[in-house]
Design a protein around this motif. Structure first.
Motif, PDB file in Angstrom:
ATOM      1  N   LEU A 354      -2.702  -4.438  -0.683  1.00 29.33           N
ATOM      2  CA  LEU A 354      -2.582  -3.074  -1.202  1.00 29.33           C
ATOM      3  C   LEU A 354      -3.853  -2.738  -1.981  1.00 29.33           C
ATOM      4  N   GLU A 355      -4.850  -2.265  -1.250  1.00 28.71           N
ATOM      5  CA  GLU A 355      -6.145  -1.965  -1.855  1.00 28.71           C
ATOM      6  C   GLU A 355      -6.043  -0.805  -2.842  1.00 28.71           C
ATOM      7  N   THR A 356      -5.216   0.181  -2.485  1.00 33.49           N
ATOM      8  CA  THR A 356      -4.881   1.273  -3.403  1.00 33.49           C
ATOM      9  C   THR A 356      -3.370   1.378  -3.434  1.00 33.49           C
ATOM     10  N   TYR A 357      -2.811   1.476  -4.635  1.00 38.37           N
ATOM     11  CA  TYR A 357      -1.360   1.596  -4.736  1.00 38.37           C
ATOM     12  C   TYR A 357      -1.027   2.337  -6.026  1.00 38.37           C
ATOM     13  N   ARG A 358      -0.850   3.658  -5.882  1.00 34.56           N
ATOM     14  CA  ARG A 358      -0.571   4.506  -7.043  1.00 34.56           C
ATOM     15  C   ARG A 358       0.723   5.281  -6.820  1.00 34.56           C
ATOM     16  N   GLU A 373      -1.024  -2.558  -7.206  1.00 34.16           N
ATOM     17  CA  GLU A 373      -2.332  -2.571  -6.547  1.00 34.16           C
ATOM     18  C   GLU A 373      -2.950  -3.973  -6.558  1.00 34.16           C
ATOM     19  N   GLY A 374      -3.519  -4.361  -5.407  1.00 33.14           N
ATOM     20  CA  GLY A 374      -4.156  -5.659  -5.280  1.00 33.14           C
ATOM     21  C   GLY A 374      -3.272  -6.749  -4.719  1.00 33.14           C
ATOM     22  N   MET A 375      -1.955  -6.475  -4.666  1.00 30.74           N
ATOM     23  CA  MET A 375      -1.029  -7.491  -4.154  1.00 30.74           C
ATOM     24  C   MET A 375      -1.057  -7.575  -2.636  1.00 30.74           C
ATOM     25  N   GLU A 376      -0.757  -8.754  -2.126  1.00 30.50           N
ATOM     26  CA  GLU A 376      -0.566  -8.948  -0.692  1.00 30.50           C
ATOM     27  C   GLU A 376       0.877  -8.580  -0.343  1.00 30.50           C
ATOM     28  N   VAL A 377       1.086  -7.998   0.822  1.00 39.38           N
ATOM     29  CA  VAL A 377       2.439  -7.769   1.321  1.00 39.38           C
ATOM     30  C   VAL A 377       2.807  -9.003   2.141  1.00 39.38           C
ATOM     31  N   GLU A 408       1.573  12.591  -3.417  1.00 37.47           N
ATOM     32  CA  GLU A 408       0.913  11.945  -4.553  1.00 37.47           C
ATOM     33  C   GLU A 408       1.015  10.416  -4.518  1.00 37.47           C
ATOM     34  N   TYR A 409       1.800   9.882  -3.606  1.00 38.75           N
ATOM     35  CA  TYR A 409       1.970   8.431  -3.486  1.00 38.75           C
ATOM     36  C   TYR A 409       0.797   7.898  -2.662  1.00 38.75           C
ATOM     37  N   LYS A 410      -0.125   7.196  -3.292  1.00 36.44           N
ATOM     38  CA  LYS A 410      -1.347   6.753  -2.628  1.00 36.44           C
ATOM     39  C   LYS A 410      -1.280   5.268  -2.254  1.00 36.44           C
ATOM     40  N   VAL A 411      -1.367   4.999  -0.958  1.00 39.79           N
ATOM     41  CA  VAL A 411      -1.337   3.612  -0.475  1.00 39.79           C
ATOM     42  C   VAL A 411      -2.463   3.416   0.540  1.00 39.79           C
ATOM     43  N   LEU A 418       5.657   6.493   4.596  1.00 39.62           N
ATOM     44  CA  LEU A 418       5.473   7.767   3.887  1.00 39.62           C
ATOM     45  C   LEU A 418       5.202   8.928   4.839  1.00 39.62           C
ATOM     46  N   PRO A 419       4.301   8.796   5.844  1.00 36.48           N
ATOM     47  CA  PRO A 419       4.089   9.915   6.778  1.00 36.48           C
ATOM     48  C   PRO A 419       5.358  10.261   7.571  1.00 36.48           C
ATOM     49  N   PHE A 420       6.126   9.238   7.912  1.00 36.34           N
ATOM     50  CA  PHE A 420       7.388   9.490   8.615  1.00 36.34           C
ATOM     51  C   PHE A 420       8.334  10.272   7.709  1.00 36.34           C
ATOM     52  N   GLY A 421       8.395   9.892   6.429  1.00 31.80           N
ATOM     53  CA  GLY A 421       9.251  10.615   5.488  1.00 31.80           C
ATOM     54  C   GLY A 421       8.853  12.080   5.394  1.00 31.80           C
ATOM     55  N   LYS A 422       7.558  12.327   5.338  1.00 29.07           N
ATOM     56  CA  LYS A 422       7.066  13.710   5.290  1.00 29.07           C
ATOM     57  C   LYS A 422       7.516  14.470   6.536  1.00 29.07           C
TER      58      LYS A 422
END
Length: 480
Positions: A354-358, A373-377, A408-411, A418-422
């Motif tokens: 997770l290079e960006t996770y806000r 942010e920074g964690m491995e999945v 506003e959810y940045k990943v 998230l795109p599917f939810g939108k």
């Protein structure tokens, strides 16, 4: 109850710990080597490593978790959902070791853990059930005979499982043998039990579930319904409460039926009774989940209760302090399960860093989160990162807040749902409330999402160009 071991990981572990700490109860996290630096480990008052990354060597080792609980002087174990939450043997072992299992008794888990046993248990209450057989089978020829009597289409379902595993829709006799063999194989692989049963396939159903809670003093409550019809591979992705199609009368009928199901197995604690609702608004008992559900936050928001707090109080032997007539629906809530999955590639898991996770914030927004942010999945577990929940006074307001939160959810680093939810929350069928469990099949395709993203990019580019040209025409006075 002074110290609780949370036998889980990720967002649900953090969520349980937050309520426990609010109640003045110390928490103990268990973790695998892959989760050593996970948020739930740091959030807890104490933490203990229980094994290597694979869940079979860590989170599924009931004896090791009980051993850790006893060594640290814990009073109780909360299983969360998944892993050991619906394992009757684990619930039994917890109690035998002098600890409190924050969940139902083992007998109720066993009865409701078998779809056939569950149907048998609720028969006497005259609760509607989908036409089918009342025995588990593995014989293909026998299955063909039963299917011809019930009439196609039929549904093959694993007796011992859920989550869409071991489930096949069969539309004609020619498909019967191959689909039966696949269902048995999948059920055996997933649950160690290849037995399946057959029932009539309900066309255009909606998946409606009722949240129930029961104490050890004979009190039963329901906290209204959740609509869970937006699914991929028979697994839920979007949930909401209340449903857009239930009338007050139907809501009361389904709530009463759910309580009867709970009474049928002398249920104690939080549980969910699931129903299918057909196009004519007839409902049929499906199954009971003997645990806290992933989607419990939407029920909490519309009813104003903390279900985990009630779970803990009931486990301590306390009586429910409220009555059914005290409970009212207030507002509307939506939940999107944010999975590390690629909606453009058949929702396959997407692993990486997770290079960006806000996370989004704001009025009516709640995020039950297990990552940072920074964690491995990790590849070892369910790929859900978080649950994004939006609440509003009306369904329309909740949808708009959800769309803003998604924006506003940045990943970055992995693909997410998230795109599917939108796509779902903007779709006319969802917004109208006129949809069923076939929503994804009828309305969604990767191409549709790609095209929508392309159109939005073009519009953004045109707006940017227009702004630039307008800016060029603006008279700029020289500075002194």
């Amino acid at each position: 109850m002074k110290r609780i071991v949370v036998a889980n990981r990720g967002e649900i572990a953090v969520r349980v710990m937050k309520t426990a700490q609010k109640m003045g109860i110390k928490t103990v996290a268990v973790f695998s080597e892959a989760d050593r630096n996970a948020p739930h480990v740091r959030f807890a008052d104490e933490a203990v490593c229980i094994g290597p990354p694979p869940s079979s060597q860590s989170y599924l080792l009931g004896e090791k978790i009980i051993e850790a609980a006893k060594a640290l002087g814990a009073d109780a174990i909360h299983p969360g959902y998944g892993f050991l939450s619906e394992n009757a043997g684990f619930a039994e072992a917890v109690e035998k070791n002098g600890l409190v299992f924050i969940g139902p008794k083992a007998a109720a888990i066993r009865v409701m853990g078998s779809k056939l046993a569950a149907k048998e248990a609720v028969k006497k209450f005259d609760i509607p059930m989908v036409p089918g057989i009342d025995e588990a089978i593995t014989d293909v020829e026998k299955a063909k005979g039963i299917a011809s009597k019930i009439g196609f289409p039929i549904l093959i379902k694993a007796s011992a499982g859920g989550g869409g595993k071991g489930m096949r829709v069969v539309t004609n006799a020619a498909e019967m043998e191959s689909q039966m063999e696949r269902a048995i194989s999948e059920a055996k692989s997933a649950f160690g039990d290849g037995s399946v049963f057959i029932e009539k396939y309900v066309a255009s159903p909606r998946h409606i579930e009722i949240q129930v809670m029961a104490d050890s003093h004979g009190n039963y409550l329901h906290f209204f319904e959740r609509e869970c019809s937006i699914q991929r591979r028979h697994q839920k992705v979007v949930e909401e409460a209340p449903s857009s199609v239930l009338t007050p009368q139907l809501r009361d009928e389904m709530g009463a039926a759910a309580i009867q199901v709970a009474k049928a197995c002398n249920y104690i604690g939080a549980g969910t009774v699931e129903f299918l609702l057909d196009a004519d608004h007839h409902f049929y008992f499906l199954e009971m989940n003997t645990r806290l559900q992933v989607e419990h936050p939407v029920s909490e928001l519309i009813s104003g209760v903390d279900l985990v707090e009630l779970q803990i109080k009931v486990a301590r032997g306390e009586a429910l302090s409220m009555r059914q007539e005290d409970l009212k629906i207030n507002g509307h809530a939506l939940e999107l399960r944010v999975y590390a999955e690629d909606p453009l590639n058949d929702f396959l898991p997407s692993v990486g860093t997770l290079e960006t996770y806000r996370l989004p914030k704001g009025e009516g927004i709640r995020v039950d989160n297990g990552f940072e942010e920074g964690m491995e999945v990790p590849i070892y577990y369910d790929p859900m990162l978080s649950k994004l929940i939006a609440y509003g006074a009306t369904r329309e307001e909740a949808i708009q807040r959800m769309l803003l939160a998604i924006k506003e959810y940045k990943v970055e680093g992995v693909q997410t749902t998230l795109p599917f939810g939108k796509f779902v929350f903007e779709h006319a069928a969802f917004r109208s409330g006129q949809f069923d469990t076939h929503f994804v099949k009828q309305h969604y395709a990767p191409e549709a999402l790609t095209e929508k993203n392309s159109q939005e990019a073009k519009i953004a580019a045109l707006i940017a160009l227009k702004t630039y040209l307008k800016d060029q025409k603006t008279l700029r006075l020289p500075t002194a």
